[in-house]
Design a protein around this motif. Sequence first.
Motif, mmCIF file in Angstrom:
data_model
loop_
_atom_site.group_PDB
_atom_site.id
_atom_site.type_symbol
_atom_site.label_atom_id
_atom_site.label_comp_id
_atom_site.label_asym_id
_atom_site.label_seq_id
_atom_site.Cartn_x
_atom_site.Cartn_y
_atom_site.Cartn_z
ATOM 1 N N MET A 140 -0.898 8.267 -4.505
ATOM 2 C CA MET A 140 -1.813 9.325 -4.060
ATOM 3 C C MET A 140 -1.341 10.715 -4.477
ATOM 4 S SD MET A 140 -2.849 7.888 -0.312
ATOM 5 C CE MET A 140 -3.795 9.286 0.258
ATOM 6 N N LEU A 141 -0.069 10.802 -4.904
ATOM 7 C CA LEU A 141 0.453 12.102 -5.318
ATOM 8 C C LEU A 141 0.117 12.426 -6.763
ATOM 9 C CD1 LEU A 141 3.904 11.820 -3.565
ATOM 10 C CD2 LEU A 141 2.199 13.577 -3.133
ATOM 11 N N LYS A 142 -0.448 11.464 -7.479
ATOM 12 C CA LYS A 142 -0.816 11.712 -8.879
ATOM 13 C C LYS A 142 -2.117 12.529 -8.933
ATOM 14 C CE LYS A 142 1.310 7.751 -11.061
ATOM 15 N NZ LYS A 142 1.520 6.530 -10.345
ATOM 16 N N GLY B 80 2.392 3.057 5.367
ATOM 17 C CA GLY B 80 3.521 2.604 4.554
ATOM 18 C C GLY B 80 4.842 3.220 4.940
ATOM 19 N N GLY B 81 4.844 4.171 5.835
ATOM 20 C CA GLY B 81 6.087 4.812 6.231
ATOM 21 C C GLY B 81 6.529 5.853 5.217
ATOM 22 N N LYS C 40 5.011 14.625 3.829
ATOM 23 C CA LYS C 40 3.697 14.070 3.462
ATOM 24 C C LYS C 40 2.585 15.087 3.724
ATOM 25 C CE LYS C 40 4.845 9.219 3.936
ATOM 26 N NZ LYS C 40 4.882 8.077 4.836
ATOM 27 N N GLY D 28 4.401 1.096 1.028
ATOM 28 C CA GLY D 28 4.431 2.568 1.032
ATOM 29 C C GLY D 28 4.219 3.200 -0.336
ATOM 30 N N SER D 29 4.110 2.385 -1.400
ATOM 31 C CA SER D 29 3.979 2.971 -2.742
ATOM 32 C C SER D 29 2.634 3.676 -2.926
ATOM 33 C CB SER D 29 4.172 1.900 -3.823
ATOM 34 O OG SER D 29 3.259 0.848 -3.638
ATOM 35 N N ILE E 88 -1.203 12.985 -18.057
ATOM 36 C CA ILE E 88 -1.981 13.284 -16.841
ATOM 37 C C ILE E 88 -1.720 14.707 -16.322
ATOM 38 C CG2 ILE E 88 -2.305 10.870 -16.152
ATOM 39 C CD1 ILE E 88 -0.283 11.325 -13.917
ATOM 40 N N TYR E 89 -0.547 15.255 -16.666
ATOM 41 C CA TYR E 89 -0.279 16.640 -16.258
ATOM 42 C C TYR E 89 -0.599 17.629 -17.380
ATOM 43 C CZ TYR E 89 1.949 14.839 -12.059
ATOM 44 O OH TYR E 89 2.186 14.213 -10.869
ATOM 45 N N PHE F 203 1.154 10.002 16.113
ATOM 46 C CA PHE F 203 0.714 8.698 15.633
ATOM 47 C C PHE F 203 0.554 7.748 16.806
ATOM 48 C CE2 PHE F 203 3.572 9.858 11.917
ATOM 49 C CZ PHE F 203 2.519 10.339 11.169
ATOM 50 N N HIS G 158 10.328 4.742 -3.733
ATOM 51 C CA HIS G 158 9.051 4.548 -4.415
ATOM 52 C C HIS G 158 8.973 5.425 -5.655
ATOM 53 C CE1 HIS G 158 8.100 2.320 -0.925
ATOM 54 N NE2 HIS G 158 8.160 3.378 -0.150
ATOM 55 N N ILE H 43 -0.721 14.202 1.446
ATOM 56 C CA ILE H 43 -1.143 12.808 1.646
ATOM 57 C C ILE H 43 -1.253 12.457 3.131
ATOM 58 C CG2 ILE H 43 -0.404 11.957 -0.601
ATOM 59 C CD1 ILE H 43 2.084 10.819 0.712
ATOM 60 N N LEU H 44 -1.040 13.423 3.974
ATOM 61 C CA LEU H 44 -1.206 13.214 5.416
ATOM 62 C C LEU H 44 -1.831 14.476 6.018
ATOM 63 C CD1 LEU H 44 -0.358 10.775 7.139
ATOM 64 C CD2 LEU H 44 1.686 12.017 7.772
ATOM 65 N N ALA I 23 -1.410 6.911 4.492
ATOM 66 C CA ALA I 23 -0.047 7.258 4.108
ATOM 67 C C ALA I 23 0.962 6.884 5.175
ATOM 68 C CB ALA I 23 0.039 8.734 3.785
ATOM 69 N N LEU I 24 0.522 6.915 6.432
ATOM 70 C CA LEU I 24 1.486 6.586 7.477
ATOM 71 C C LEU I 24 1.656 5.081 7.641
ATOM 72 C CD1 LEU I 24 0.128 5.819 10.603
ATOM 73 C CD2 LEU I 24 -0.978 7.932 9.965
ATOM 74 N N GLY J 115 1.698 6.068 -1.262
ATOM 75 C CA GLY J 115 2.016 7.495 -1.150
ATOM 76 C C GLY J 115 2.268 8.100 -2.518
ATOM 77 N N THR J 116 3.108 7.415 -3.320
ATOM 78 C CA THR J 116 3.413 7.898 -4.673
ATOM 79 C C THR J 116 2.152 7.920 -5.522
ATOM 80 O OG1 THR J 116 5.573 6.872 -4.437
ATOM 81 C CG2 THR J 116 4.956 7.553 -6.637
ATOM 82 N N LEU K 193 10.100 10.311 -4.165
ATOM 83 C CA LEU K 193 10.152 9.704 -2.834
ATOM 84 C C LEU K 193 11.101 8.515 -2.843
ATOM 85 C CD1 LEU K 193 6.416 9.671 -1.686
ATOM 86 C CD2 LEU K 193 8.223 11.094 -0.785
ATOM 87 N N ALA L 61 -1.463 18.567 -6.778
ATOM 88 C CA ALA L 61 -0.662 17.551 -7.486
ATOM 89 C C ALA L 61 -0.212 18.060 -8.854
ATOM 90 C CB ALA L 61 -1.462 16.268 -7.634
ATOM 91 N N ARG M 294 -5.947 18.377 -2.936
ATOM 92 C CA ARG M 294 -4.829 17.507 -3.279
ATOM 93 C C ARG M 294 -4.621 17.371 -4.798
ATOM 94 N NH1 ARG M 294 -5.344 11.589 -1.517
ATOM 95 N NH2 ARG M 294 -5.536 12.470 0.554
#
Lengths: 267, 334
Positions: free
Chosen positions: A99-101, A266-267, B68, A93-94, B125-126, B14, B106, B73-74, A263-264, A96-97, B103, B96, B92
């Motif tokens: 992809m948030l960058k 990885g939960g 998400k 699931g990492s 990066i920011y 899903f 993670h 991301i979803l 993303a799904l 997700g993190t 999270l 971001a 996105r």
Amino acid sequence: MQLDTGRYIAHLRVTQKALYAYKVDMSLSVLFTVLGFAVMIAVWTAIYAATGSTQIKGLSLPAIYAYFIVIGGLNFIVGTNIDDQMMNSINDGSIGTAMLKPIRYPVQLVLGTIADSFSLFSVPALLFFIAALAIAHAGLGLWQAAAFLAEVVMAFCIINLFGFLVGLAAIYLTNVYGLVSIVFSVISILGGMVAPLTFYPQWAQNILYLSPLPSMFYFPASTFLGTISTAMIWQSIAVGFVWILILLGIAAVGWKKMSIKVALAGG
Amino acid sequence: MEDAIVAGNLRKRFKTHESLRGKKVFLASLRRRSFYKQALDDVSFSVPRGQIVALLGKNGSGKSTLTKIMTGILFPDSGEIRVLGLNPWKDRIRLAMEIGVVLGAHGQLFWNLPASDAFEYNRRIYEVPDSTYQKRLSYFVDRLELGDVYKRQVRQMSLGEQMKCNFVSSCLHMPKIVFLDEPTIGVDLPSKLALRETISEMQRRFGTTFILTTHIVEDIAIAERVIMLDKGKKIFDDTKENLEKLFGDKRYITLKFDGRAPSKVKMGKVLEREANVLKLEVPHRAIKSRAMMDLLDSKRVMDYSVSEVDLSHILSKLYRKLDRRDRTGGRYAT
């Protein structure tokens, strides 16, 4: 697409720093590559001894040694673990993190691989290349060096695009170790890792030369050692370039379709 | 006030699988049935800027899916969502730059590197100017009592220290919205308090919006508003006070009697009875009733205390009700 150079350099730096922190892992990777090379040397020494010939398909035993030393060197800088990285981050699931960058995930992967290959392993690779030239008693002209460099970059792109596509399959298959093994075996046999492609029947060579596989190891190694013609080098660059475009297209479409589900996973 | 998040009729389902039972273990592992799970079902809400919202619900209620979708991301199957005026999945990368996300498990840190390296990485990066970064870093280090902890390798940190560093890492660019998923998990009590105080202060001083997904009742206490999901549906969306009223407009009264406590009293439900002590649950209005006054004035009652029903009691009661509904196939409406 906008190029955020500052962000990319920052990502490259931190990935490199994180990789340097795994000193034992890095040493073991070098050892693994050296052992793989040693196995090939042992096998081919045995083959030459068994046949009693000084040359097979026009290649002497020292030429074979030089070929596999170059393959070993290439393995340091074009080898990929993108597939592994993707599978693990999808499963835990990492992703997700990641992809948030504010850096696209595929770009993060490429930057990570560049940090891994071209900075960490460039020194052992360079030593391997010098050793190969010494054993083959060969020189390296400017044109040959430029062509080799272009082919190394192309090999890096093709191998990592293959790795990316295999990694992408983890979204559906969850565990892609089996697929990784199959792809590795195909690349090893048909990409020139276990034997120069000149050892295969002519019809097989003709087909393979139109595929992306020889661009991974065979063409760069042969260009470096000067065992293929200039016309063949140009052909390999042209074919490799077309394949990079095709694989990039597949990877872009694949990522667009699959990232909806990623993303799904990885939960 | 301008809205930070606007969501309308969000739906997401899903495809999932379950293994079918077979006579042989091998065959059983091969046979499976596909079905669709409705993770979000017509969810609409809006969050004004600068609000702290607690997103609650049982496991599998749709909280993570919603988070998400809000972070981009979803993709939802249908419905509209704008976060800071942006489409989260189409914009996105732009989004971001404006949000921070923690999270749970993670983290944003690098296991073998000091947290300061992750901070520096995020600074770059920011695109945070160095002088601003230094000021913000000392603010967070001070507020969260991090001392020199952030200069240590992450693998040498406790879970709580990692959590605090993750929070700092996600907030150094001063995001307009921060999404926090179980931010105080594994954190010791003083650190929990420090985190909660920092969240409240960021909201007050900088107008930061927080979306807080948690199961920890004390975390909910800092939220002004509660959105509760169940089976992908929004079942509650109001202030925390109204949640308490809706599910628990009750008070606890503990009475200490001179002699044996009675087995029942007419103004409330007996929760516990122990020798001369009786714990009652009574409607709020019953506290000032004539019958209660008479009881408290009587010589039999030596001492008493009144307390509010806490949120953990309300939530566990609600979750039990939802479980009961699931088992019986009935409906539960708030």
